[in-house]
Structure formats: C-alpha cells, structure tokens
Design a protein around this motif. Structure first.
Motif, PDB file in Angstrom:
ATOM      1  N   VAL A   1       0.843  -1.199   0.000  1.00  0.00           N
ATOM      2  CA  VAL A   1       0.000   0.000   0.000  1.00  0.00           C
ATOM      3  C   VAL A   1       0.877   1.248   0.000  1.00  0.00           C
ATOM      4  O   VAL A   1       0.663   2.180  -0.788  1.00  0.00           O
ATOM      5  CB  VAL A   1      -0.967   0.003   1.207  1.00  0.00           C
ATOM      6  N   LEU A   2       1.882   1.291   0.861  1.00  0.00           N
ATOM      7  CA  LEU A   2       2.738   2.471   0.947  1.00  0.00           C
ATOM      8  C   LEU A   2       3.546   2.669  -0.334  1.00  0.00           C
ATOM      9  O   LEU A   2       3.713   3.802  -0.794  1.00  0.00           O
ATOM     10  CB  LEU A   2       3.660   2.369   2.162  1.00  0.00           C
ATOM     11  N   ASP A   3       4.047   1.583  -0.916  1.00  0.00           N
ATOM     12  CA  ASP A   3       4.755   1.688  -2.193  1.00  0.00           C
ATOM     13  C   ASP A   3       3.831   2.257  -3.261  1.00  0.00           C
ATOM     14  O   ASP A   3       4.237   3.081  -4.082  1.00  0.00           O
ATOM     15  CB  ASP A   3       5.296   0.327  -2.640  1.00  0.00           C
ATOM     16  N   ASN A   4       2.573   1.823  -3.262  1.00  0.00           N
ATOM     17  CA  ASN A   4       1.586   2.315  -4.208  1.00  0.00           C
ATOM     18  C   ASN A   4       1.373   3.816  -4.037  1.00  0.00           C
ATOM     19  O   ASN A   4       1.279   4.555  -5.023  1.00  0.00           O
ATOM     20  CB  ASN A   4       0.269   1.558  -4.036  1.00  0.00           C
ATOM     21  N   LEU A   5       1.303   4.275  -2.787  1.00  0.00           N
ATOM     22  CA  LEU A   5       1.097   5.696  -2.543  1.00  0.00           C
ATOM     23  C   LEU A   5       2.257   6.523  -3.082  1.00  0.00           C
ATOM     24  O   LEU A   5       2.049   7.620  -3.618  1.00  0.00           O
ATOM     25  CB  LEU A   5       0.884   5.960  -1.054  1.00  0.00           C
ATOM     26  N   LEU A   6       3.466   5.989  -2.993  1.00  0.00           N
ATOM     27  CA  LEU A   6       4.612   6.683  -3.573  1.00  0.00           C
ATOM     28  C   LEU A   6       4.463   6.766  -5.090  1.00  0.00           C
ATOM     29  O   LEU A   6       4.793   7.780  -5.698  1.00  0.00           O
ATOM     30  CB  LEU A   6       5.918   5.974  -3.197  1.00  0.00           C
ATOM     31  N   ASP A   7       3.953   5.702  -5.716  1.00  0.00           N
ATOM     32  CA  ASP A   7       3.713   5.691  -7.162  1.00  0.00           C
ATOM     33  C   ASP A   7       2.588   6.643  -7.569  1.00  0.00           C
ATOM     34  O   ASP A   7       2.485   7.029  -8.729  1.00  0.00           O
ATOM     35  CB  ASP A   7       3.359   4.274  -7.652  1.00  0.00           C
ATOM     36  N   CYS A   8       1.731   6.998  -6.614  1.00  0.00           N
ATOM     37  CA  CYS A   8       0.612   7.901  -6.892  1.00  0.00           C
ATOM     38  C   CYS A   8       0.971   9.358  -6.596  1.00  0.00           C
ATOM     39  O   CYS A   8       0.099  10.224  -6.558  1.00  0.00           O
ATOM     40  CB  CYS A   8      -0.605   7.498  -6.055  1.00  0.00           C
ATOM     41  N   ASN A   9       2.248   9.610  -6.347  1.00  0.00           N
ATOM     42  CA  ASN A   9       2.753  10.960  -6.080  1.00  0.00           C
ATOM     43  C   ASN A   9       2.093  11.614  -4.869  1.00  0.00           C
ATOM     44  O   ASN A   9       1.834  12.809  -4.862  1.00  0.00           O
ATOM     45  CB  ASN A   9       2.613  11.855  -7.312  1.00  0.00           C
ATOM     46  N   VAL A  10       1.806  10.803  -3.851  1.00  0.00           N
ATOM     47  CA  VAL A  10       1.282  11.343  -2.596  1.00  0.00           C
ATOM     48  C   VAL A  10       2.414  12.096  -1.898  1.00  0.00           C
ATOM     49  O   VAL A  10       3.582  11.681  -1.945  1.00  0.00           O
ATOM     50  CB  VAL A  10       0.747  10.195  -1.705  1.00  0.00           C
TER      51      VAL A  10
ATOM     52  N   ARG B   1      -6.037   8.038  -1.693  1.00  0.00           N
ATOM     53  CA  ARG B   1      -5.441   8.183  -3.021  1.00  0.00           C
ATOM     54  C   ARG B   1      -4.832   6.875  -3.530  1.00  0.00           C
ATOM     55  O   ARG B   1      -4.253   6.833  -4.615  1.00  0.00           O
ATOM     56  CB  ARG B   1      -4.394   9.303  -2.995  1.00  0.00           C
ATOM     57  N   PHE B   2      -4.983   5.816  -2.761  1.00  0.00           N
ATOM     58  CA  PHE B   2      -4.517   4.483  -3.174  1.00  0.00           C
ATOM     59  C   PHE B   2      -5.149   4.140  -4.524  1.00  0.00           C
ATOM     60  O   PHE B   2      -6.349   4.312  -4.719  1.00  0.00           O
ATOM     61  CB  PHE B   2      -4.914   3.451  -2.113  1.00  0.00           C
ATOM     62  N   ASN B   3      -4.327   3.672  -5.459  1.00  0.00           N
ATOM     63  CA  ASN B   3      -4.805   3.358  -6.806  1.00  0.00           C
ATOM     64  C   ASN B   3      -4.571   1.886  -7.108  1.00  0.00           C
ATOM     65  O   ASN B   3      -3.452   1.486  -7.434  1.00  0.00           O
ATOM     66  CB  ASN B   3      -4.100   4.246  -7.837  1.00  0.00           C
ATOM     67  N   ILE B   4      -5.613   1.090  -7.031  1.00  0.00           N
ATOM     68  CA  ILE B   4      -5.512  -0.356  -7.242  1.00  0.00           C
ATOM     69  C   ILE B   4      -5.017  -0.685  -8.649  1.00  0.00           C
ATOM     70  O   ILE B   4      -4.405  -1.727  -8.867  1.00  0.00           O
ATOM     71  CB  ILE B   4      -6.860  -1.052  -6.942  1.00  0.00           C
ATOM     72  N   ASN B   5      -5.233   0.196  -9.597  1.00  0.00           N
ATOM     73  CA  ASN B   5      -4.810  -0.065 -10.974  1.00  0.00           C
ATOM     74  C   ASN B   5      -3.296  -0.064 -11.143  1.00  0.00           C
ATOM     75  O   ASN B   5      -2.784  -0.536 -12.155  1.00  0.00           O
ATOM     76  CB  ASN B   5      -5.450   0.951 -11.928  1.00  0.00           C
ATOM     77  N   LYS B   6      -2.576   0.452 -10.150  1.00  0.00           N
ATOM     78  CA  LYS B   6      -1.118   0.458 -10.218  1.00  0.00           C
ATOM     79  C   LYS B   6      -0.495  -0.747  -9.514  1.00  0.00           C
ATOM     80  O   LYS B   6       0.715  -0.837  -9.397  1.00  0.00           O
ATOM     81  CB  LYS B   6      -0.570   1.752  -9.618  1.00  0.00           C
ATOM     82  N   ILE B   7      -1.316  -1.662  -9.052  1.00  0.00           N
ATOM     83  CA  ILE B   7      -0.828  -2.864  -8.368  1.00  0.00           C
ATOM     84  C   ILE B   7      -0.593  -3.956  -9.407  1.00  0.00           C
ATOM     85  O   ILE B   7      -1.486  -4.274 -10.185  1.00  0.00           O
ATOM     86  CB  ILE B   7      -1.839  -3.355  -7.309  1.00  0.00           C
ATOM     87  N   ASN B   8       0.603  -4.525  -9.394  1.00  0.00           N
ATOM     88  CA  ASN B   8       0.950  -5.576 -10.351  1.00  0.00           C
ATOM     89  C   ASN B   8       0.648  -6.973  -9.819  1.00  0.00           C
ATOM     90  O   ASN B   8       0.482  -7.900 -10.592  1.00  0.00           O
ATOM     91  CB  ASN B   8       2.435  -5.485 -10.723  1.00  0.00           C
ATOM     92  N   GLN B   9       0.613  -7.141  -8.515  1.00  0.00           N
ATOM     93  CA  GLN B   9       0.377  -8.449  -7.916  1.00  0.00           C
ATOM     94  C   GLN B   9      -1.108  -8.784  -7.980  1.00  0.00           C
ATOM     95  O   GLN B   9      -1.880  -8.387  -7.120  1.00  0.00           O
ATOM     96  CB  GLN B   9       0.857  -8.490  -6.454  1.00  0.00           C
ATOM     97  N   ALA B  10      -1.476  -9.538  -8.992  1.00  0.00           N
ATOM     98  CA  ALA B  10      -2.894  -9.870  -9.210  1.00  0.00           C
ATOM     99  C   ALA B  10      -3.509 -10.577  -8.012  1.00  0.00           C
ATOM    100  O   ALA B  10      -4.676 -10.361  -7.694  1.00  0.00           O
ATOM    101  CB  ALA B  10      -3.033 -10.725 -10.469  1.00  0.00           C
ATOM    102  N   LEU B  11      -2.737 -11.419  -7.344  1.00  0.00           N
ATOM    103  CA  LEU B  11      -3.270 -12.176  -6.218  1.00  0.00           C
ATOM    104  C   LEU B  11      -3.621 -11.287  -5.037  1.00  0.00           C
ATOM    105  O   LEU B  11      -4.441 -11.650  -4.203  1.00  0.00           O
ATOM    106  CB  LEU B  11      -2.275 -13.250  -5.783  1.00  0.00           C
ATOM    107  N   MET B  12      -3.013 -10.113  -4.952  1.00  0.00           N
ATOM    108  CA  MET B  12      -3.243  -9.224  -3.821  1.00  0.00           C
ATOM    109  C   MET B  12      -4.341  -8.205  -4.074  1.00  0.00           C
ATOM    110  O   MET B  12      -4.830  -7.588  -3.138  1.00  0.00           O
ATOM    111  CB  MET B  12      -1.968  -8.438  -3.498  1.00  0.00           C
TER     112      MET B  12
END
Length: 118
Positions: free
Chosen positions: A35-44, A79-90
């Motif tokens: 989740v935190l890595d994703n937020l960094l990718d979302c420019n939070v 601002r979490f963006n599920i579309n930027k998650i690569n791990q399909a299982l998660m």
C-alpha cells in the motif's frame, strides 16, 4: 476489539498493528508495504506515514509509533490506486485492507492511534 483477518494465514511473518485504546487492526506487513509503495507511485506528498516509509524510519525503529496527523493519513490512503498494483493475487485483498484501515482511522479519530511493528 481486535480485527486480525488481514494477518490470518501469515502467522510467523512480520505484522503491523494499528492500536487505538482497546481497538486493534492487525495486518500482514506485506500488505502495508505494498500500500505504501503504491502511494509513492501515486505521487502522494512525502509527509506522515508516507515520509516515514520513504525514509525507512518510524514504526520500524520506534514501535509503537504515534500517527501525528490522522486526517493526513486518511487523505493519503484515499489516493490508493488499485490499478497500479501488479500483484494480481493481492488486488482483491488490498482494496479491502485500505478501506478497513481508513475506517479504523475514522472510527478512532478522537483517540491517539499508534502503529506497532513486530
């Protein structure tokens, strides 16, 4: 109340717990890191928990760690963006994890909320 459904099946691995008085939300650290890595990718903004994660400090070193700005944390998580998650299982679990964390923070907003890392 203790909610540990997001740690079930990960017993023995690193866990992270949000604590507000007698209420606890226990999650697998792998979910939280993602989740935190994703937020960094979302420019939070790199403030609060995102800053602590980016700088690799905070709850890892100083458990328990006080969330000083609950509103900031809630806004960041929204601002979490599920579309930027690569791990399909998660993907399915992560949306629910984020919504549960936001709900926990909102429900306990009048209490001091800590993050414990084990």
């Amino acid at each position: 109340m203790i909610d540990s459904r997001f740690y079930e099946g990960f017993e023995g691995e690193a866990e992270l717990t949000f604590v507000a008085d007698n209420n606890k939300l226990v999650i697998w650290n792998g979910y939280f890191e993602t989740v935190l890595d994703n937020l960094l990718d979302c420019n939070v903004e790199k403030e609060g928990i995102v800053k602590k994660h980016f700088n690799h400090e905070g709850w890892y070193d100083d458990s328990p760690w006080l969330i000083k700005d609950n509103s900031l944390t809630i806004n960041q998580l929204k601002r979490f963006n599920i579309n930027k998650i690569n791990q399909a299982l998660m993907k399915d679990e992560l949306e629910e994890v984020v919504q549960t964390i936001i709900s926990f923070l909102e429900t306990n907003r009048l209490s001091k909320i800590y993050i414990e890392y084990e």
